[in-house]
Design a protein around this motif. Structure first.
Motif, PDB file in Angstrom:
ATOM      1  N   ASP A   9      -4.453  -9.343   4.264  1.00  0.00           N
ATOM      2  CA  ASP A   9      -5.466 -10.192   3.644  1.00  0.00           C
ATOM      3  C   ASP A   9      -6.438  -9.312   2.864  1.00  0.00           C
ATOM      4  O   ASP A   9      -7.017  -8.382   3.417  1.00  0.00           O
ATOM      5  CB  ASP A   9      -6.194 -10.958   4.756  1.00  0.00           C
ATOM      6  N   PRO A  10      -6.613  -9.575   1.567  1.00  0.00           N
ATOM      7  CA  PRO A  10      -7.488  -8.717   0.757  1.00  0.00           C
ATOM      8  C   PRO A  10      -8.955  -8.784   1.168  1.00  0.00           C
ATOM      9  O   PRO A  10      -9.734  -7.925   0.794  1.00  0.00           O
ATOM     10  CB  PRO A  10      -7.287  -9.233  -0.671  1.00  0.00           C
ATOM     11  N   GLU A  11      -9.327  -9.760   1.955  1.00  0.00           N
ATOM     12  CA  GLU A  11     -10.709  -9.857   2.420  1.00  0.00           C
ATOM     13  C   GLU A  11     -10.811  -9.497   3.897  1.00  0.00           C
ATOM     14  O   GLU A  11     -11.729  -9.921   4.589  1.00  0.00           O
ATOM     15  CB  GLU A  11     -11.253 -11.264   2.159  1.00  0.00           C
ATOM     16  N   THR A  12      -9.872  -8.680   4.362  1.00  0.00           N
ATOM     17  CA  THR A  12      -9.834  -8.318   5.773  1.00  0.00           C
ATOM     18  C   THR A  12     -11.000  -7.429   6.168  1.00  0.00           C
ATOM     19  O   THR A  12     -11.551  -6.697   5.351  1.00  0.00           O
ATOM     20  CB  THR A  12      -8.523  -7.584   6.111  1.00  0.00           C
ATOM     21  N   ASN A  13     -11.316  -7.510   7.444  1.00  0.00           N
ATOM     22  CA  ASN A  13     -12.283  -6.564   8.005  1.00  0.00           C
ATOM     23  C   ASN A  13     -11.535  -5.418   8.681  1.00  0.00           C
ATOM     24  O   ASN A  13     -12.120  -4.637   9.406  1.00  0.00           O
ATOM     25  CB  ASN A  13     -13.205  -7.268   9.001  1.00  0.00           C
ATOM     26  N   CYS A  17      -5.944  -9.668  10.930  1.00  0.00           N
ATOM     27  CA  CYS A  17      -5.879 -10.279   9.609  1.00  0.00           C
ATOM     28  C   CYS A  17      -4.455 -10.694   9.243  1.00  0.00           C
ATOM     29  O   CYS A  17      -3.491 -10.054   9.647  1.00  0.00           O
ATOM     30  CB  CYS A  17      -6.419  -9.318   8.569  1.00  0.00           C
ATOM     31  N   ARG A  62      -5.912 -16.702  -0.567  1.00  0.00           N
ATOM     32  CA  ARG A  62      -6.036 -15.335  -1.100  1.00  0.00           C
ATOM     33  C   ARG A  62      -4.813 -14.480  -0.760  1.00  0.00           C
ATOM     34  O   ARG A  62      -4.660 -13.376  -1.261  1.00  0.00           O
ATOM     35  CB  ARG A  62      -7.326 -14.687  -0.639  1.00  0.00           C
TER      36      ARG A  62
END
Length: 80
Positions: A9-13, A17, A62
């Motif tokens: 996921d490109p918005e991962t922490n 994810c 995303r």
């Protein structure tokens, strides 16, 4: 190794994810995603049963690029 990492996921922490992989020898695309809740699973069951060895997962929009890339890799296409 038969499992080829495609993307997270490109918005991962960086933890827990959604992720995409390809297994060429097994001819499979593999996804890690969020488990569906009971309400979503019930909606999915309206179109047919979910076997015990399958499950419903959710992926955010995303992840579309990663899904496309996994499909391209699985088909042997050149990835952008």
């Amino acid at each position: 190794m038969t499992l080829r990492f495609i993307a997270k996921d490109p918005e991962t922490n960086g933890d827990h994810c959604p992720t995409a992989w390809v297994r060429h020898e097994e001819k499979e695309i593999v996804f890690q995603g969020w488990l569906a809740d009971a309400a979503l699973e019930a909606e999915c069951l309206a179109t047919g049963p979910i076997p015990d060895n399958e499950g419903v997962i959710r992926l955010p929009f995303r992840m579309i690029q990663a899904i496309r890339e996994a499909c391209d890799v699985a088909e042997g296409a050149t990835v952008r």
